[in-house]
Design a protein around this motif. Structure first.
Motif, PDB file in Angstrom:
ATOM      1  N   ALA B 239      -1.116 -25.261 -15.833  1.00  0.00           N
ATOM      2  CA  ALA B 239      -0.682 -26.610 -16.207  1.00  0.00           C
ATOM      3  C   ALA B 239      -1.253 -27.002 -17.564  1.00  0.00           C
ATOM      4  CB  ALA B 239      -1.117 -27.609 -15.141  1.00  0.00           C
ATOM      5  N   GLU B 240      -2.473 -26.592 -17.797  1.00  0.00           N
ATOM      6  CA  GLU B 240      -3.097 -26.925 -19.072  1.00  0.00           C
ATOM      7  C   GLU B 240      -2.258 -26.351 -20.219  1.00  0.00           C
ATOM      8  OE1 GLU B 240      -7.183 -25.522 -19.521  1.00  0.00           O
ATOM      9  OE2 GLU B 240      -7.751 -27.605 -19.911  1.00  0.00           O
ATOM     10  N   ARG B 241      -1.800 -25.143 -20.035  1.00  0.00           N
ATOM     11  CA  ARG B 241      -0.953 -24.533 -21.065  1.00  0.00           C
ATOM     12  C   ARG B 241       0.378 -25.279 -21.198  1.00  0.00           C
ATOM     13  NH1 ARG B 241      -3.145 -19.789 -19.126  1.00  0.00           N
ATOM     14  NH2 ARG B 241      -1.442 -19.534 -17.651  1.00  0.00           N
ATOM     15  N   LEU B 242       1.037 -25.485 -20.060  1.00  0.00           N
ATOM     16  CA  LEU B 242       2.351 -26.148 -20.117  1.00  0.00           C
ATOM     17  C   LEU B 242       2.280 -27.514 -20.778  1.00  0.00           C
ATOM     18  CD1 LEU B 242       4.005 -25.517 -16.633  1.00  0.00           C
ATOM     19  CD2 LEU B 242       3.608 -23.955 -18.534  1.00  0.00           C
ATOM     20  N   LEU B 243       1.172 -28.210 -20.487  1.00  0.00           N
ATOM     21  CA  LEU B 243       1.078 -29.588 -20.973  1.00  0.00           C
ATOM     22  C   LEU B 243       0.559 -29.675 -22.402  1.00  0.00           C
ATOM     23  CD1 LEU B 243      -0.292 -31.291 -17.724  1.00  0.00           C
ATOM     24  CD2 LEU B 243       2.011 -31.489 -18.694  1.00  0.00           C
ATOM     25  N   SER B 244       0.211 -28.532 -22.968  1.00  0.00           N
ATOM     26  CA  SER B 244      -0.312 -28.564 -24.332  1.00  0.00           C
ATOM     27  C   SER B 244       0.771 -28.375 -25.379  1.00  0.00           C
ATOM     28  CB  SER B 244      -1.384 -27.482 -24.495  1.00  0.00           C
ATOM     29  OG  SER B 244      -2.425 -27.714 -23.588  1.00  0.00           O
ATOM     30  N   HIS B 245       2.005 -28.125 -24.934  1.00  0.00           N
ATOM     31  CA  HIS B 245       3.089 -27.982 -25.895  1.00  0.00           C
ATOM     32  C   HIS B 245       3.351 -29.309 -26.581  1.00  0.00           C
ATOM     33  CE1 HIS B 245       3.936 -23.928 -24.747  1.00  0.00           C
ATOM     34  NE2 HIS B 245       4.094 -24.259 -23.477  1.00  0.00           N
ATOM     35  N   LYS B 246       3.869 -29.215 -27.793  1.00  0.00           N
ATOM     36  CA  LYS B 246       4.195 -30.443 -28.546  1.00  0.00           C
ATOM     37  C   LYS B 246       5.107 -31.347 -27.724  1.00  0.00           C
ATOM     38  CE  LYS B 246       6.426 -26.859 -28.786  1.00  0.00           C
ATOM     39  NZ  LYS B 246       5.831 -26.031 -27.796  1.00  0.00           N
ATOM     40  N   THR B 247       6.239 -30.812 -27.283  1.00  0.00           N
ATOM     41  CA  THR B 247       7.067 -31.547 -26.331  1.00  0.00           C
ATOM     42  C   THR B 247       6.684 -31.008 -24.975  1.00  0.00           C
ATOM     43  OG1 THR B 247       8.797 -30.813 -27.831  1.00  0.00           O
ATOM     44  CG2 THR B 247       9.397 -32.419 -26.102  1.00  0.00           C
ATOM     45  N   ARG B 248       6.178 -31.859 -24.121  1.00  0.00           N
ATOM     46  CA  ARG B 248       5.712 -31.306 -22.853  1.00  0.00           C
ATOM     47  C   ARG B 248       6.646 -31.699 -21.718  1.00  0.00           C
ATOM     48  NH1 ARG B 248       2.074 -35.793 -23.749  1.00  0.00           N
ATOM     49  NH2 ARG B 248       2.807 -37.288 -22.206  1.00  0.00           N
ATOM     50  N   PRO B 249       6.556 -30.984 -20.617  1.00  0.00           N
ATOM     51  CA  PRO B 249       7.382 -31.332 -19.458  1.00  0.00           C
ATOM     52  C   PRO B 249       6.973 -32.713 -18.931  1.00  0.00           C
ATOM     53  CG  PRO B 249       5.798 -29.585 -18.911  1.00  0.00           C
ATOM     54  CD  PRO B 249       5.740 -29.774 -20.380  1.00  0.00           C
ATOM     55  N   THR B 250       7.938 -33.411 -18.327  1.00  0.00           N
ATOM     56  CA  THR B 250       7.603 -34.714 -17.725  1.00  0.00           C
ATOM     57  C   THR B 250       7.322 -34.532 -16.240  1.00  0.00           C
ATOM     58  OG1 THR B 250       9.929 -35.147 -17.213  1.00  0.00           O
ATOM     59  CG2 THR B 250       9.090 -35.931 -19.342  1.00  0.00           C
ATOM     60  N   ALA B 251       7.595 -33.333 -15.757  1.00  0.00           N
ATOM     61  CA  ALA B 251       7.314 -33.045 -14.344  1.00  0.00           C
ATOM     62  C   ALA B 251       6.930 -31.581 -14.210  1.00  0.00           C
ATOM     63  CB  ALA B 251       8.538 -33.332 -13.489  1.00  0.00           C
ATOM     64  N   ILE B 252       6.040 -31.328 -13.267  1.00  0.00           N
ATOM     65  CA  ILE B 252       5.645 -29.946 -12.986  1.00  0.00           C
ATOM     66  C   ILE B 252       5.795 -29.691 -11.498  1.00  0.00           C
ATOM     67  CG2 ILE B 252       3.708 -28.318 -12.889  1.00  0.00           C
ATOM     68  CD1 ILE B 252       2.662 -29.456 -15.437  1.00  0.00           C
ATOM     69  N   PHE B 253       6.469 -28.615 -11.192  1.00  0.00           N
ATOM     70  CA  PHE B 253       6.677 -28.214  -9.803  1.00  0.00           C
ATOM     71  C   PHE B 253       5.810 -26.966  -9.594  1.00  0.00           C
ATOM     72  CE2 PHE B 253      10.305 -26.848  -6.632  1.00  0.00           C
ATOM     73  CZ  PHE B 253       9.370 -26.827  -5.603  1.00  0.00           C
ATOM     74  N   ALA B 254       4.775 -27.106  -8.782  1.00  0.00           N
ATOM     75  CA  ALA B 254       3.905 -25.968  -8.511  1.00  0.00           C
ATOM     76  C   ALA B 254       4.297 -25.365  -7.170  1.00  0.00           C
ATOM     77  CB  ALA B 254       2.448 -26.405  -8.484  1.00  0.00           C
ATOM     78  N   SER B 255       4.197 -24.054  -7.058  1.00  0.00           N
ATOM     79  CA  SER B 255       4.683 -23.368  -5.864  1.00  0.00           C
ATOM     80  C   SER B 255       3.816 -23.520  -4.625  1.00  0.00           C
ATOM     81  CB  SER B 255       4.869 -21.876  -6.139  1.00  0.00           C
ATOM     82  OG  SER B 255       5.746 -21.681  -7.201  1.00  0.00           O
ATOM     83  N   ASN B 256       2.644 -24.130  -4.766  1.00  0.00           N
ATOM     84  CA  ASN B 256       1.924 -24.540  -3.555  1.00  0.00           C
ATOM     85  C   ASN B 256       1.019 -25.730  -3.882  1.00  0.00           C
ATOM     86  OD1 ASN B 256      -0.453 -23.532  -4.684  1.00  0.00           O
ATOM     87  ND2 ASN B 256      -1.040 -22.349  -2.872  1.00  0.00           N
ATOM     88  N   ASP B 257       0.406 -26.299  -2.867  1.00  0.00           N
ATOM     89  CA  ASP B 257      -0.371 -27.519  -3.061  1.00  0.00           C
ATOM     90  C   ASP B 257      -1.667 -27.284  -3.823  1.00  0.00           C
ATOM     91  OD1 ASP B 257       1.526 -29.010  -1.697  1.00  0.00           O
ATOM     92  OD2 ASP B 257       0.529 -28.746   0.239  1.00  0.00           O
ATOM     93  N   ASP B 258      -2.299 -26.156  -3.578  1.00  0.00           N
ATOM     94  CA  ASP B 258      -3.546 -25.883  -4.291  1.00  0.00           C
ATOM     95  C   ASP B 258      -3.300 -25.894  -5.799  1.00  0.00           C
ATOM     96  OD1 ASP B 258      -4.016 -24.739  -1.513  1.00  0.00           O
ATOM     97  OD2 ASP B 258      -5.984 -24.402  -2.394  1.00  0.00           O
ATOM     98  N   MET B 259      -2.217 -25.241  -6.203  1.00  0.00           N
ATOM     99  CA  MET B 259      -1.912 -25.202  -7.633  1.00  0.00           C
ATOM    100  C   MET B 259      -1.491 -26.576  -8.142  1.00  0.00           C
ATOM    101  SD  MET B 259      -0.160 -21.485  -8.335  1.00  0.00           S
ATOM    102  CE  MET B 259       1.364 -21.849  -7.508  1.00  0.00           C
ATOM    103  N   ALA B 260      -0.797 -27.318  -7.305  1.00  0.00           N
ATOM    104  CA  ALA B 260      -0.396 -28.661  -7.731  1.00  0.00           C
ATOM    105  C   ALA B 260      -1.633 -29.535  -7.929  1.00  0.00           C
ATOM    106  CB  ALA B 260       0.540 -29.286  -6.695  1.00  0.00           C
ATOM    107  N   ALA B 261      -2.591 -29.395  -7.036  1.00  0.00           N
ATOM    108  CA  ALA B 261      -3.833 -30.171  -7.173  1.00  0.00           C
ATOM    109  C   ALA B 261      -4.536 -29.782  -8.466  1.00  0.00           C
ATOM    110  CB  ALA B 261      -4.743 -29.927  -5.970  1.00  0.00           C
ATOM    111  N   GLY B 262      -4.525 -28.496  -8.765  1.00  0.00           N
ATOM    112  CA  GLY B 262      -5.120 -28.037 -10.019  1.00  0.00           C
ATOM    113  C   GLY B 262      -4.365 -28.598 -11.217  1.00  0.00           C
ATOM    114  N   ALA B 263      -3.053 -28.693 -11.078  1.00  0.00           N
ATOM    115  CA  ALA B 263      -2.233 -29.209 -12.171  1.00  0.00           C
ATOM    116  C   ALA B 263      -2.539 -30.685 -12.425  1.00  0.00           C
ATOM    117  CB  ALA B 263      -0.748 -29.018 -11.846  1.00  0.00           C
TER     118      ALA B 263
END
Lengths: 361, 361
Positions: B239-263
């Motif tokens: 998530a840190e990588r995805l959110l560091s782009h100049k234009t970043r996603p407005t939503a992130i879908f993580a494939s499980n809850d542990d990763m979503a919590a990390g995101a």
DNA sequence: CTGAAAGCGCTTACAG
DNA sequence: CTGAAAGCGCTTACAG
């Protein structure tokens, strides 16, 4: 290899097979298996060998039918940490399935809810009740149970009560030990996040912290002490406040893992590295502690074992109760341990941290 | 109220008490309890009434002794999410205790470990095995089991296999549904964090995401797709990588809850509010989802029920296997559901979010 | 549609 | 130190 074809065609080794194999009566085999005395050493050895060889393993259903010690036990809970609860449940379930006890699970909010839930259990024929914290410390719940004449056992009771059987750890010592460890790591400005005020353990853990600080000659800055409620959110909020002071704590001791995880998140939010800039430690060693990153240094409380033991204690108590024998309340105190993971470090930074003293197993 | 004083002095209502009370034979009571036909409706009603009145409840030990269907089942797991695992275990334990099955639990790393663990189980007399994901999708493990001639059931199998019994959800549909929901909320720049590559479900969930995006005419920006490993840490990093782009996603879908919590933690770290500035959703609805803050919007997979059902399926299969009957593999597909909590919102901000569609129960 | 008999695998209580 | 008998509560298989 002696095998028996059951009515349904399964093939199972029974006590009779072993008996025949050794040339003794089933009774003797039973004695050996149950570790009773009054068996010649030689016979015992032969039976053991045969048990191994035939891979005999007792049929639990038959045993509990014969011993008549099948009981129905109720589990009453009310705990804000899902992680705590699931570990607790695991212990209860695995022990009660082993001992052939039937389980009835009820949750409740506050002591009024407890009355309702307990009456439901009584009506359903429960022979005894297990109390999870913080219910195990409620004198009101204990009173209701006594009036109902139902045996019960408390788990993780923080307030010693000689009239109630329980399985617990020494929260005071545990909190002191963790605090001492933080002090050893060079921390002097240590923050503390209290647990839910309705849990007696919250108070005791704080007292343990206080005692260790005092003993080390350190002062507790009250602005470093926050009120939490055992939830992640409450740990987050409390930590955010503590860490926003001009001079902030270099370590935070949260009264459970959920709050510690929340505290780590709050630190990150404020741009602080854990453990480089703030050490955060928790309490319980639930799944939460090893699910977040950095993994939490925490006090391990063997929740699942404690819960399992409580089932055995309750079963003994029920047996005594049934046969009209009196029963002495017992207080089983389990050992806690300090688990050092990645969320704690020397105040000078992780590179200066001494060798780990304990590890996750 | 008829009561019987057992050898140990307990007082339990048995099938005989009910029979006497109604004036029929125990056999008839047994038939009613087990819902067999061939009982006059009138008799059935009387028996039922008596069961209620006497609060009769069958002795599970006696039943499983008589039916001879007590089996020993093995549970083989290897799962990086403790939260997933504990819910899984809960289902297995509670069902196996109800059905009087004995349980043997082994973990393993990779297929080599699986061989060792399965041989251990076989040696210990296991009659069948339950496979947790991602093992349930391993054709190697399936092959070993078939060679051992051991019945087995897979849980949460993502790759349909007509020769293997399993309990699962439709991961593809589930991932699509969640994606559609994000699109409904106005999101178009949606990031995705994949699960561990060794889990087939990872692939399928990504395909579900892809399909829904495509159907909505949205493009997937590959720089918004991160590789995770089902751990909190991997979700955080991705998530840190995805959110560091100049234009970043407005939503992130993580494939499980542990990763979503990390995101969520990663977003916070970057100073982004969840859900105000980024929506984060997970998958599974494990304890993790409701333990963090904000609580996670996620796809609910009834893990515990699925695990419980798998035990029943396995027991049936074992019975068939024992009696030499052939057994048709079954594929039980459970419903998933979308659970909307606080980590998701309309792309315009939470104030514009439509009413909740589902709630935590 | 209903019941009498036998048995599941183990342990208790008693006798030697 | 060891064993024969009876029983735990239920269900199967058979007979009516």
């Amino acid at each position: 290899m002696a095998r028996k074809i059951g009515r349904r065609g399964g093939n199972i080794v029974t006590i009779h097979d072993v008996a025949r194999h050794v040339g003794v009566s089933p009774m003797t085999v039973s004695r050996v298996i149950n570790g009773e005395k009054n068996v010649r050493e030689e016979t015992r050895a032969k039976v053991m060998a045969s048990v191994e060889e035939l891979r005999y393993s007792p049929n639990l259903a038959a045993r509990s039918l014969a011993t008549q010690d099948s009981a129905r036990i109720g589990l009453l809970y009310s705990n804000p940490s899902v992680a705590f609860l699931s570990e607790f449940l695991l212990g209860i379930l695995s022990e009660s399935s082993q001992s052939g006890a039937q389980l009835l699970i009820e949750s409740c909010e506050g002591p009024e809810g407890a009355t309702v839930a307990l009456e439901k259990m009584k009506a359903a024929g429960c022979d005894g009740v297990i109390l999870s914290p913080p219910l195990s410390d409620s004198s009101r719940v204990a009173k209701i149970l006594k009036e109902m004449n139902l045996p019960f056992v408390g788990v993780a009771m923080a307030r010693p009560d000689p009239t109630v059987s329980c399985v617990t750890i020494d929260d005071l010592k545990a909190a002191s030990a963790m605090t001492r460890r933080l002090i050893e790591l060079g921390h002097t400005r240590i923050g503390f996040i209290k647990g839910h005020p309705n849990a007696y353990a919250s108070q005791i853990r704080y007292e343990g912290f206080e005692a260790a600080m005092k003993k080390a000659g350190l002062e507790i800055d009250q602005s470093f002490v926050g009120q939490g409620y055992f939830t992640y959110r409450s740990g987050f909020d409390a930590a955010e406040r503590l860490l926003s002071h001009k001079t902030r704590p270099t370590a935070i001791f949260a009264s459970n893992d959920d709050m510690a995880a929340g505290a780590v998140a709050a630190a990150h939010r404020l741009g602080l590295e854990v453990p480089d800039q703030v050490t955060v430690v928790g309490f319980d060693d639930t799944a939460m502690a090893s699910s977040v990153w950095p993994e939490l240094t925490t006090v391990r409380q063997p929740i699942s074992d404690m819960a399992g033991l409580s089932v055995r204690l309750l079963l003994d108590q029920i047996k005594a109760h049934r046969s009209g024998r009196s029963f002495e309340a017992v207080r089983e105190v389990r050992d806690f341990s300090l688990i050092e993971r990645q969320s704690s470090a020397n105040v000078a930074g992780p590179d200066y941290a001494p060798a780990k003293r304990a590890s996750d197993s």
